[in-house]
Structure formats: C-alpha cells, structure tokens
Design an enzyme around this catalytic site. Structure first.
Site, PDB file in Angstrom:
ATOM      1  N   LEU A  74      30.775  50.551  35.415  1.00 56.77           N
ATOM      2  CA  LEU A  74      30.942  51.785  34.629  1.00 56.77           C
ATOM      3  C   LEU A  74      30.154  52.975  35.178  1.00 56.77           C
ATOM      4  O   LEU A  74      29.841  53.919  34.453  1.00 56.77           O
ATOM      5  CB  LEU A  74      30.545  51.546  33.164  1.00 56.77           C
ATOM      6  CG  LEU A  74      31.309  50.423  32.454  1.00 56.77           C
ATOM      7  CD1 LEU A  74      30.373  49.549  31.660  1.00 56.77           C
ATOM      8  CD2 LEU A  74      32.378  50.973  31.548  1.00 56.77           C
ATOM      9  N   ASN A 128      39.363  53.628  27.319  1.00 54.45           N
ATOM     10  CA  ASN A 128      39.117  52.363  28.022  1.00 54.45           C
ATOM     11  C   ASN A 128      38.262  51.459  27.147  1.00 54.45           C
ATOM     12  O   ASN A 128      37.041  51.618  27.084  1.00 54.45           O
ATOM     13  CB  ASN A 128      38.434  52.630  29.364  1.00 54.45           C
ATOM     14  CG  ASN A 128      38.226  51.353  30.159  1.00 54.45           C
ATOM     15  OD1 ASN A 128      38.633  50.269  29.724  1.00 54.45           O
ATOM     16  ND2 ASN A 128      37.593  51.468  31.311  1.00 54.45           N
ATOM     17  N   CYS A 131      36.833  47.429  29.806  1.00 52.99           N
ATOM     18  CA  CYS A 131      36.101  47.219  31.053  1.00 52.99           C
ATOM     19  C   CYS A 131      35.613  45.778  31.113  1.00 52.99           C
ATOM     20  O   CYS A 131      34.957  45.303  30.192  1.00 52.99           O
ATOM     21  CB  CYS A 131      34.909  48.154  31.183  1.00 52.99           C
ATOM     22  SG  CYS A 131      33.967  47.727  32.666  1.00 52.99           S
ATOM     23  N   ASN A 193      44.088  46.234  32.221  1.00 53.39           N
ATOM     24  CA  ASN A 193      42.875  46.386  33.018  1.00 53.39           C
ATOM     25  C   ASN A 193      42.748  45.124  33.887  1.00 53.39           C
ATOM     26  O   ASN A 193      43.688  44.335  33.981  1.00 53.39           O
ATOM     27  CB  ASN A 193      41.669  46.565  32.067  1.00 53.39           C
ATOM     28  CG  ASN A 193      40.533  47.356  32.716  1.00 53.39           C
ATOM     29  OD1 ASN A 193      40.183  47.125  33.882  1.00 53.39           O
ATOM     30  ND2 ASN A 193      39.947  48.285  31.987  1.00 53.39           N
ATOM     31  N   GLY A 218      45.112  43.925  42.091  1.00 54.34           N
ATOM     32  CA  GLY A 218      45.936  43.756  43.291  1.00 54.34           C
ATOM     33  C   GLY A 218      47.119  42.828  43.047  1.00 54.34           C
ATOM     34  O   GLY A 218      47.327  42.341  41.935  1.00 54.34           O
ATOM     35  N   GLY A 266      46.848  51.376  41.297  1.00 60.77           N
ATOM     36  CA  GLY A 266      45.399  51.265  41.432  1.00 60.77           C
ATOM     37  C   GLY A 266      44.990  50.806  42.815  1.00 60.77           C
ATOM     38  O   GLY A 266      44.836  51.600  43.741  1.00 60.77           O
ATOM     39  N   THR A 267      44.888  49.489  42.990  1.00 64.03           N
ATOM     40  CA  THR A 267      44.404  48.900  44.240  1.00 64.03           C
ATOM     41  C   THR A 267      45.208  49.357  45.458  1.00 64.03           C
ATOM     42  O   THR A 267      44.654  49.506  46.553  1.00 64.03           O
ATOM     43  CB  THR A 267      44.428  47.356  44.086  1.00 64.03           C
ATOM     44  OG1 THR A 267      43.683  47.032  42.905  1.00 64.03           O
ATOM     45  CG2 THR A 267      43.801  46.656  45.279  1.00 64.03           C
TER      46      THR A 267
END
Ligand code: RRO
Length: 304
Positions: A74, A128, A131, A193, A218, A266-267
């Site tokens: 974070l 969010n 996390c 997430n 991923g 994302g990845t």
C-alpha cells in the site's frame, strides 16, 4: 465500417472499455511521455490513503509461472500530496481519471472520497477494500459482507461521485460480496484484485517476498477471475468491470462476453506498456471482422 467502442458504466461513459488497473500505472503521470494516455478508456491510479505509507520491505515483486507476486504494501504519497503534486499533471494530460482509495476504517475511506470530490477533475472513485497485503484479515474488508457494506455506505454518504467497489477473489462466494456492495449504494463493481500466494527459495528456504505472502496476478489467474466475473454478472444489476490476467484482446473479449461492461489491464502493462492501446485496437478489429458495429453488442453474449 465504423465501430462504436463507447462503454457505459452506469453514471459515466468512457470512449472505450479498456482501463489500466490500479497499482500498475503509477499515478498516471509516469507514462505520459511514452503513451497518449487520453486514448485509454480510463486510468485508475495507485491506491491512496489519508496518510502517506512507506510500504513493505523488499523484495516486493517476484515472477512466478505465468504470473507475478507483489507485496508493495500500500505504498503511496498520501491524499494531500496526491491532490497537490500528482492530480494536476494527470488532469492536464486529458486522461479520464479514476482514483483508487483505501483506509483503515470506513471513516478514513469516507474522508478520502470527500477530499477527492472537492479536488475535482475525476470521473469516479474506486474503493479498494481488497488489498491482499494487509497483515490482518479483518482489515481486508472485502472478505466480509458486513464490513463491505459499512465501507460502501460510508463512501456513498460522503460523495456524489460514481463509486466503484473493487472486490477480493480470496473469498468463497464473491457474488455475495458484490450483492452487499450493490445494496449499499455502489454504482459498479470491479473484480478481481490479486490472489494471496507465496513462493519459497529452496536454497535459502526463505520466502521470495520480504513480506512472505503477496498478491498473484497475470495470466495464471485469468480463468479464475473470468469465472468470478461471470458469477457476479449473473447476480448484480450494476455494471461489472473485469480484471485478472488480461494480456490481449482475446482475453478482454472473454470478459466482455461473460458480462463485464469494461475491463482493466494490469500485469500486461509491465510486459508491454502499450498493452492497453493494442487491446483497444484488437477489440475494434474483432468487431469489424464480425461486422458488429458496437462493443456494447458483445457484452453478455456468452452462450454457456
Ligand atoms: O499495495 C499493494 O501491495 C497491493 C494493493 Br494496495 C492491492 O490492492 N493489490 C495488490 O496486489 N497489491
């Protein structure tokens, strides 16, 4: 043939359904020299809290088969620095801005939302609550429908901006969490997430990550994320934004077909910073090849 890529996410509409995911695009300013960020559907910034955070001890990232683990912890500059130093640059770039927020209590989320609305220039807030790199499970609000509801209601009362709630895959029944968010006033759901995982170095017999566990992302997680987005889409009426291992247009189309109104990359951006742009073009090419004139026409067309 002209194809409309426009994506309606309830109370806001994007030029296309491809966003970049929180935590994988910094504060949106780092890549502006390399990419035309205006062309991306929206940029979701790294999660921000009321107070700055230093994050976890390194190593914070490790590659795994078809994926990666992260335990950033974070890390962020805090909301005041974000509004003062980062947001103006991002606004100037002309990008559609969605700001991700987190807190240690529902009140902290509410306060962050209030300050962002006052700062102006953002189209939505992503809450969010998921996390994976929290030390205590009871701080991952998204694993409990009651805690999910408390955070969402507090943010809902604090802002008139559209509220997107980002869910955790580290639960038994993700649709139950989506329903809790929807009934508490969420405008949209984003899912998922990262999955909590770990890796061990067999020479040292120590964890590969400083924090021992981390969030897996991923291609390794794509089938899991897709199944969850499908389950959520069948249950809620609000728009769902699909996230999880999307590497190319084909992956993105799978999420749209099972009901996602938009997706986040994302990845893939770490492998190729141009991924989002290439996925936008790939979706358009698919639609043209199939003679479909708008991306909205392929949403929720999965035949089972
Ligand atoms: O900062 C992180 O370690 C982190 C966050 Br806030 C999150 O939401 N997801 C993730 O995989 N890492």
């Amino acid at each position: 043939m002209r194809v409309s890529l426009s994506a309606n996410i309830g109370r806001f509409t994007l030029p296309n359904p491809v966003m970049v995911a929180s935590g994988t695009f910094g504060y949106g300013t780092e890549l502006t020299g390399f990419l035309n960020t205006k062309k991306i559907g929206a940029i979701v910034t790294k999660s921000i809290s009321l107070h700055p955070k230093k994050g976890n001890s390194p190593p914070r990232i490790v590659e795994t088969p078809s994926g990666m683990l992260n335990s950033i912890g974070l890390q962020n500059v805090g909301i005041e620095n974000f509004i003062k130093d980062k947001l103006p640059l991002l606004k100037k770039s002309g990008a559609n801005i969605i700001v991700s927020i987190f807190g240690d209590s529902p009140e902290e989320y509410g306060e962050a939302a209030r300050r962002l609305e006052m700062a102006g220039g953002i189209i939505a807030i992503e809450v969010n609550i998921s996390c994976p790199n929290r030390k205590k499970w009871n701080k991952i609000f998204a694993v409990d429908p009651v805690l999910t509801s408390e955070v969402v209601k507090t943010v809902r009362d604090a802002t008139s901006l559209p509220v997107i709630v980002k869910l955790s895959p580290n639960v038994t029944d993700i649709a139950e969490m989506a329903l809790a968010a929807e009934s508490s006033g969420a405008d949209a759901i984003s899912a998922v997430n990262t999955f909590i995982g770990m890796a061990v170095n067999i020479e040292t017999r120590r964890a590969e990550l400083g924090a021992v566990t981390g969030g897996l992302s991923g291609p390794a997680i794509k089938p899991l994320a897709l199944r969850m987005v499908w389950e959520i889409s069948k249950k809620v009426k609000i728009p769902v934004i699909g996230i999880g291992g999307i590497m190319n247009a084909r992956d993105a189309l799978e999420f749209l077909m099972v009901g996602a109104k938009a997706i986040q990359i994302g990845t893939a951006t770490f492998v190729n910073p141009d991924s989002a742009m290439e996925i936008i073009s790939g979706i358009e090419a698919f639609l043209k090849a199939k003679k479909i004139d708008s991306v909205e026409k392929i949403i929720n067309t999965f035949n089972g």
